[in-house]
Design an enzyme around this catalytic site. Structure first.
Site, PDB file in Angstrom:
ATOM      1  N   LYS A  90      -5.532   1.705 -10.194  1.00 37.55           N
ATOM      2  CA  LYS A  90      -6.568   1.389 -11.182  1.00 37.55           C
ATOM      3  C   LYS A  90      -7.027  -0.073 -11.105  1.00 37.55           C
ATOM      4  O   LYS A  90      -6.359  -0.908 -10.477  1.00 37.55           O
ATOM      5  CB  LYS A  90      -6.026   1.704 -12.581  1.00 37.55           C
ATOM      6  CG  LYS A  90      -5.734   3.199 -12.790  1.00 37.55           C
ATOM      7  CD  LYS A  90      -5.337   3.455 -14.226  1.00 37.55           C
ATOM      8  CE  LYS A  90      -5.080   4.932 -14.450  1.00 37.55           C
ATOM      9  NZ  LYS A  90      -4.763   5.226 -15.861  1.00 37.55           N
ATOM     10  N   HIS A 104      -3.043   6.281 -11.587  1.00 35.51           N
ATOM     11  CA  HIS A 104      -3.239   7.642 -12.101  1.00 35.51           C
ATOM     12  C   HIS A 104      -2.658   8.603 -11.076  1.00 35.51           C
ATOM     13  O   HIS A 104      -2.740   8.351  -9.874  1.00 35.51           O
ATOM     14  CB  HIS A 104      -4.740   7.934 -12.264  1.00 35.51           C
ATOM     15  CG  HIS A 104      -5.031   9.409 -12.408  1.00 35.51           C
ATOM     16  ND1 HIS A 104      -4.926  10.064 -13.613  1.00 35.51           N
ATOM     17  CD2 HIS A 104      -5.361  10.349 -11.486  1.00 35.51           C
ATOM     18  CE1 HIS A 104      -5.208  11.353 -13.423  1.00 35.51           C
ATOM     19  NE2 HIS A 104      -5.479  11.550 -12.142  1.00 35.51           N
ATOM     20  N   GLU A 128      -9.122  17.133  -8.027  1.00 36.64           N
ATOM     21  CA  GLU A 128      -9.268  15.665  -7.963  1.00 36.64           C
ATOM     22  C   GLU A 128      -9.380  15.183  -6.517  1.00 36.64           C
ATOM     23  O   GLU A 128     -10.113  14.236  -6.226  1.00 36.64           O
ATOM     24  CB  GLU A 128      -8.085  14.999  -8.683  1.00 36.64           C
ATOM     25  CG  GLU A 128      -8.115  15.239 -10.188  1.00 36.64           C
ATOM     26  CD  GLU A 128      -6.973  14.573 -10.939  1.00 36.64           C
ATOM     27  OE1 GLU A 128      -6.100  13.953 -10.298  1.00 36.64           O
ATOM     28  OE2 GLU A 128      -6.965  14.662 -12.177  1.00 36.64           O
TER      29      GLU A 128
END
Ligand code: CMP
Length: 140
Positions: free
Chosen positions: A11, A117, A128
């Site tokens: 992130k 994540h 994803e």
């Protein structure tokens, strides 16, 4: 047995702090093979779509704003039971509650700026992975 692939995002907090190299080393030392890896900056519609599952949660808008605040590194990781294993290696969502020797304990700051994540189920891992990567981009 679970899928061998999961999706990881390093992130913006961890990329800005230049932790992404350490996180790659950590992942390889934990036995993951990195099948795909790219740095990018998410647009608002992309971040909204990626986290749509959390749309009704009170933290959704802040989460989206945070995820577009800087560059991220998306990766496809391979290991036995990759989804569950990566969740163990990441540690608790809240870095304060994470076990020692987990990514979030080492590199996370708080529940929002929590460094990484990881997909939460095999079904979501597959969605994803397709969100970020085409089949051609994955080592096979
Ligand atoms: P992630 O695994 O990316 O999935 C959703 C994210 O929402 C989560 O990590 C956290 O960074 C973020 N988040 C922010 N606030 C909360 C909260 N109160 N509970 C759970 N997740 C939160």
């Amino acid at each position: 047995m679970g899928s061998k692939k999961t999706l990881s995002i390093i992130k913006p907090d961890a990329v800005k702090s230049k932790y992404h190299g350490n996180i790659v080393d950590f992942l390889e030392n934990k036995g993951f093979k990195i099948l795909a890896h790219k740095k990018l900056k998410l647009s608002k519609p992309q971040a909204e779509a990626f986290y749509e599952i959390h749309k009704e949660r009170p933290f959704y808008n802040d989460l989206v704003d945070f995820m577009i605040s800087g560059e991220v590194v998306a990766q496809v990781l391979e290991a036995e039971n990759a989804v569950l294993y990566y969740r163990e290696v990441m540690g608790d969502t809240n870095p304060e509650k994470a076990e020692n020797d987990t990514i979030r304990k080492l590199y996370g700051r708080n529940i929002q700026c929590n460094a990484v994540h990881g997909s939460d189920s095999d079904e979501n891992a597959s969605k994803e992975i397709s969100f970020f990567f085409s089949k051609l981009e994955l080592i096979n």
